[in-house]
Design a protein around this motif. Structure first.
Motif, PDB file in Angstrom:
ATOM      1  N   PRO A 100      13.672  -8.104  -7.214  1.00  0.00           N
ATOM      2  CA  PRO A 100      14.814  -7.276  -6.792  1.00  0.00           C
ATOM      3  C   PRO A 100      14.481  -5.796  -6.647  1.00  0.00           C
ATOM      4  O   PRO A 100      15.124  -5.090  -5.869  1.00  0.00           O
ATOM      5  CB  PRO A 100      15.843  -7.515  -7.901  1.00  0.00           C
ATOM      6  CG  PRO A 100      15.531  -8.887  -8.413  1.00  0.00           C
ATOM      7  CD  PRO A 100      14.033  -8.993  -8.354  1.00  0.00           C
ATOM      8  N   ASP A 101      13.493  -5.308  -7.393  1.00  0.00           N
ATOM      9  CA  ASP A 101      13.150  -3.887  -7.306  1.00  0.00           C
ATOM     10  C   ASP A 101      11.831  -3.627  -6.573  1.00  0.00           C
ATOM     11  O   ASP A 101      11.284  -2.527  -6.653  1.00  0.00           O
ATOM     12  CB  ASP A 101      13.110  -3.263  -8.702  1.00  0.00           C
ATOM     13  CG  ASP A 101      12.111  -3.954  -9.630  1.00  0.00           C
ATOM     14  OD1 ASP A 101      11.533  -4.979  -9.214  1.00  0.00           O
ATOM     15  OD2 ASP A 101      11.916  -3.475 -10.764  1.00  0.00           O
ATOM     16  N   THR A 102      11.343  -4.612  -5.841  1.00  0.00           N
ATOM     17  CA  THR A 102      10.060  -4.466  -5.145  1.00  0.00           C
ATOM     18  C   THR A 102      10.033  -3.257  -4.229  1.00  0.00           C
ATOM     19  O   THR A 102       9.035  -2.532  -4.151  1.00  0.00           O
ATOM     20  CB  THR A 102       9.747  -5.740  -4.334  1.00  0.00           C
ATOM     21  OG1 THR A 102       9.277  -6.760  -5.232  1.00  0.00           O
ATOM     22  CG2 THR A 102       8.664  -5.494  -3.286  1.00  0.00           C
ATOM     23  N   TRP A 103      11.121  -3.005  -3.508  1.00  0.00           N
ATOM     24  CA  TRP A 103      11.106  -1.960  -2.472  1.00  0.00           C
ATOM     25  C   TRP A 103      11.459  -0.575  -3.020  1.00  0.00           C
ATOM     26  O   TRP A 103      11.410   0.396  -2.268  1.00  0.00           O
ATOM     27  CB  TRP A 103      12.077  -2.350  -1.346  1.00  0.00           C
ATOM     28  CG  TRP A 103      11.915  -3.766  -0.897  1.00  0.00           C
ATOM     29  CD1 TRP A 103      12.845  -4.756  -0.967  1.00  0.00           C
ATOM     30  CD2 TRP A 103      10.743  -4.362  -0.333  1.00  0.00           C
ATOM     31  NE1 TRP A 103      12.332  -5.935  -0.482  1.00  0.00           N
ATOM     32  CE2 TRP A 103      11.043  -5.724  -0.081  1.00  0.00           C
ATOM     33  CE3 TRP A 103       9.467  -3.886  -0.002  1.00  0.00           C
ATOM     34  CZ2 TRP A 103      10.120  -6.606   0.472  1.00  0.00           C
ATOM     35  CZ3 TRP A 103       8.543  -4.763   0.534  1.00  0.00           C
ATOM     36  CH2 TRP A 103       8.869  -6.105   0.770  1.00  0.00           C
ATOM     37  N   ASP A 104      11.773  -0.495  -4.307  1.00  0.00           N
ATOM     38  CA  ASP A 104      12.182   0.793  -4.871  1.00  0.00           C
ATOM     39  C   ASP A 104      11.084   1.854  -4.765  1.00  0.00           C
ATOM     40  O   ASP A 104      11.379   3.045  -4.692  1.00  0.00           O
ATOM     41  CB  ASP A 104      12.570   0.635  -6.345  1.00  0.00           C
ATOM     42  CG  ASP A 104      13.851  -0.156  -6.543  1.00  0.00           C
ATOM     43  OD1 ASP A 104      14.498  -0.495  -5.535  1.00  0.00           O
ATOM     44  OD2 ASP A 104      14.189  -0.453  -7.703  1.00  0.00           O
ATOM     45  N   GLY A 105       9.830   1.424  -4.786  1.00  0.00           N
ATOM     46  CA  GLY A 105       8.738   2.384  -4.793  1.00  0.00           C
ATOM     47  C   GLY A 105       8.269   2.834  -3.430  1.00  0.00           C
ATOM     48  O   GLY A 105       7.334   3.648  -3.332  1.00  0.00           O
ATOM     49  N   VAL A 106       8.878   2.327  -2.373  1.00  0.00           N
ATOM     50  CA  VAL A 106       8.453   2.707  -1.019  1.00  0.00           C
ATOM     51  C   VAL A 106       9.112   4.038  -0.667  1.00  0.00           C
ATOM     52  O   VAL A 106      10.271   4.097  -0.272  1.00  0.00           O
ATOM     53  CB  VAL A 106       8.835   1.633   0.028  1.00  0.00           C
ATOM     54  CG1 VAL A 106       8.375   2.066   1.411  1.00  0.00           C
ATOM     55  CG2 VAL A 106       8.217   0.292  -0.336  1.00  0.00           C
ATOM     56  N   SER A 107       8.359   5.101  -0.785  1.00  0.00           N
ATOM     57  CA  SER A 107       8.897   6.429  -0.493  1.00  0.00           C
ATOM     58  C   SER A 107       8.439   6.946   0.863  1.00  0.00           C
ATOM     59  O   SER A 107       9.059   7.842   1.433  1.00  0.00           O
ATOM     60  CB  SER A 107       8.492   7.427  -1.579  1.00  0.00           C
ATOM     61  OG  SER A 107       7.082   7.488  -1.709  1.00  0.00           O
ATOM     62  N   GLN A 142       0.821  -1.213   0.000  1.00  0.00           N
ATOM     63  CA  GLN A 142       0.000   0.000   0.000  1.00  0.00           C
ATOM     64  C   GLN A 142       0.855   1.263   0.000  1.00  0.00           C
ATOM     65  O   GLN A 142       0.413   2.323  -0.447  1.00  0.00           O
ATOM     66  CB  GLN A 142      -0.903   0.004   1.232  1.00  0.00           C
ATOM     67  CG  GLN A 142      -1.958  -1.093   1.238  1.00  0.00           C
ATOM     68  CD  GLN A 142      -2.739  -1.072   2.524  1.00  0.00           C
ATOM     69  OE1 GLN A 142      -3.723  -0.362   2.648  1.00  0.00           O
ATOM     70  NE2 GLN A 142      -2.284  -1.843   3.507  1.00  0.00           N
ATOM     71  N   ALA A 143       2.088   1.140   0.498  1.00  0.00           N
ATOM     72  CA  ALA A 143       2.996   2.286   0.565  1.00  0.00           C
ATOM     73  C   ALA A 143       3.886   2.397  -0.660  1.00  0.00           C
ATOM     74  O   ALA A 143       4.795   3.228  -0.674  1.00  0.00           O
ATOM     75  CB  ALA A 143       3.862   2.182   1.817  1.00  0.00           C
ATOM     76  N   GLY A 144       3.653   1.560  -1.671  1.00  0.00           N
ATOM     77  CA  GLY A 144       4.388   1.712  -2.917  1.00  0.00           C
ATOM     78  C   GLY A 144       5.265   0.555  -3.331  1.00  0.00           C
ATOM     79  O   GLY A 144       5.821   0.582  -4.431  1.00  0.00           O
ATOM     80  N   ALA A 145       5.430  -0.470  -2.481  1.00  0.00           N
ATOM     81  CA  ALA A 145       6.199  -1.645  -2.891  1.00  0.00           C
ATOM     82  C   ALA A 145       5.497  -2.302  -4.072  1.00  0.00           C
ATOM     83  O   ALA A 145       4.273  -2.439  -4.089  1.00  0.00           O
ATOM     84  CB  ALA A 145       6.333  -2.634  -1.731  1.00  0.00           C
ATOM     85  N   VAL A 146       6.261  -2.715  -5.063  1.00  0.00           N
ATOM     86  CA  VAL A 146       5.685  -3.296  -6.274  1.00  0.00           C
ATOM     87  C   VAL A 146       6.033  -4.778  -6.323  1.00  0.00           C
ATOM     88  O   VAL A 146       7.182  -5.150  -6.555  1.00  0.00           O
ATOM     89  CB  VAL A 146       6.204  -2.579  -7.536  1.00  0.00           C
ATOM     90  CG1 VAL A 146       5.599  -3.211  -8.788  1.00  0.00           C
ATOM     91  CG2 VAL A 146       5.851  -1.093  -7.475  1.00  0.00           C
ATOM     92  N   SER A 147       5.040  -5.625  -6.112  1.00  0.00           N
ATOM     93  CA  SER A 147       5.246  -7.068  -6.155  1.00  0.00           C
ATOM     94  C   SER A 147       5.131  -7.553  -7.592  1.00  0.00           C
ATOM     95  O   SER A 147       4.902  -6.763  -8.524  1.00  0.00           O
ATOM     96  CB  SER A 147       4.196  -7.770  -5.286  1.00  0.00           C
ATOM     97  OG  SER A 147       2.936  -7.729  -5.921  1.00  0.00           O
ATOM     98  N   ASP A 197      -0.635   3.649  -2.566  1.00  0.00           N
ATOM     99  CA  ASP A 197      -1.539   4.768  -2.316  1.00  0.00           C
ATOM    100  C   ASP A 197      -0.693   5.961  -1.876  1.00  0.00           C
ATOM    101  O   ASP A 197      -0.051   5.905  -0.821  1.00  0.00           O
ATOM    102  CB  ASP A 197      -2.546   4.397  -1.221  1.00  0.00           C
ATOM    103  CG  ASP A 197      -3.631   5.441  -1.037  1.00  0.00           C
ATOM    104  OD1 ASP A 197      -3.352   6.637  -1.241  1.00  0.00           O
ATOM    105  OD2 ASP A 197      -4.761   5.073  -0.662  1.00  0.00           O
ATOM    106  N   PRO A 198      -0.693   7.035  -2.636  1.00  0.00           N
ATOM    107  CA  PRO A 198       0.147   8.192  -2.294  1.00  0.00           C
ATOM    108  C   PRO A 198      -0.285   8.897  -1.012  1.00  0.00           C
ATOM    109  O   PRO A 198       0.468   9.735  -0.492  1.00  0.00           O
ATOM    110  CB  PRO A 198      -0.009   9.120  -3.510  1.00  0.00           C
ATOM    111  CG  PRO A 198      -1.309   8.721  -4.129  1.00  0.00           C
ATOM    112  CD  PRO A 198      -1.425   7.246  -3.899  1.00  0.00           C
ATOM    113  N   ASP A 199      -1.455   8.576  -0.488  1.00  0.00           N
ATOM    114  CA  ASP A 199      -1.919   9.212   0.746  1.00  0.00           C
ATOM    115  C   ASP A 199      -1.292   8.611   2.003  1.00  0.00           C
ATOM    116  O   ASP A 199      -1.456   9.153   3.100  1.00  0.00           O
ATOM    117  CB  ASP A 199      -3.444   9.105   0.864  1.00  0.00           C
ATOM    118  CG  ASP A 199      -4.165   9.995  -0.136  1.00  0.00           C
ATOM    119  OD1 ASP A 199      -3.563  10.988  -0.581  1.00  0.00           O
ATOM    120  OD2 ASP A 199      -5.317   9.686  -0.486  1.00  0.00           O
TER     121      ASP A 199
END
Length: 283
Positions: free
Chosen positions: A181-188, A148-153, A160-162
């Motif tokens: 390998p890049d799953t956690w790249d989107g967790v901002s 939900q915080a941006g991890a991409v499985s 959700d950007p909120d």
């Protein structure tokens, strides 16, 4: 094909066992008395348990461990609510206490959770407008929080950007075929990762350091890792009283600092000196 491969891997990995919390709870499935009931996209009822804050400042959407139930986390969820964070916790279809589930696992459990949390998050936004949203979870539930915080499985992006902050307790590990390998790249969003050096699950997570991955591999900034000496996979509910109290206070400071922009809480986090048996890392 990539999506199918991810679901097949999930089914293989989670088809025969649940989280430690679930395995230690011998209670059979029973009809849950939820505080409210939502309706999923497939028309299925979703029991939701709520820990309301008397003076609400933010809302936490919490996801329990595979096979577990929200009630298993009563101590920490009640503490969060007492500090002004209303907790919304769906009972997932894979819960052994769910009247329609209990034996649900693998890809079906994963996709059911995605739908349940999407519906619950929409309800939170509609009924708690303007309140900061924080996501949290334990084990398989922490993976759902991170997604939900941006991890991409392997099944694609669902962030959700909120989301203002993430509290991930004892992650599900790096599941082959689902976590890439890049799953956690989107967790901002700011991330608090909690684990212990005995945090393993036989057959699934054999090396506790796998729980570090979201902390180590997500983009740097506003990252905090807490490692409890001797802490196992169920440390959130069955750790020592001192460690449970510390986890409660640190998680509250983290959510206040990043969810509420509380400078005093941020100062406490920055200057926190851990007691013997606890290690803190930041990046």
């Amino acid at each position: 094909m990539k999506r199918l491969t991810g679901l097949m891997a999930c089914a293989l990995l989670f088809g025969t066992a649940g989280d430690v919390a679930a395995q230690s709870d011998p209670a059979p499935a029973v009809a849950p008395v939820g505080d409210l009931t939502l309706t999923g996209p497939d028309g299925r009822s979703i029991p939701v348990f709520v820990w309301p804050a008397a003076e609400e400042r933010a809302v936490i959407l919490f996801s329990h461990g595979l096979g577990g139930a929200p009630a298993a986390y009563e101590e920490i969820l009640g503490r969060w609510a007492g500090a002004g964070f209303t907790v919304i916790a769906p009972m997932h279809l894979d819960s052994r206490r769910h009247p329609e589930g209990g034996n649900v696992s693998g890809g079906r459990a994963f996709m059911a959770r995605i739908g349940e949390l999407t519906v619950a998050r929409a309800m939170v936004k509609a009924t708690h407008p303007g309140k900061p949203l924080i996501v949290a979870g334990h084990s398989f539930g922490s993976l759902m929080a991170l997604i939900q915080a941006g991890a991409v499985s392997a099944v694609g992006p669902m962030g959700d950007p909120d989301v203002k902050a993430v509290v991930a307790i004892s992650s599900a590990g790096d599941l082959p075929g689902l976590v890439t390998p890049d799953t956690w790249d989107g967790v901002s969003a700011p991330l608090l990762m909690v684990t212990g050096d005995a945090d393993t699950v036989p057959g699934f997570v054999t090396d506790w350091t796998a729980h570090r991955s979201p902390f180590d591999r997500s983009p740097p900034g506003d990252r905090m890792l807490v490692i409890f000496e001797g802490g196992d996979h169920n440390l959130v509910a069955q750790g020592s009283e001192a460690n449970r109290a510390l986890l409660g206070s640190l998680s509250l400071d983290f959510m206040q600092a990043y969810g509420l922009q509380d400078d005093a809480a941020a100062d406490r986090l920055r200057t926190f000196n851990p007691p013997p048996g606890v290690r803190i890392e930041r990046r």
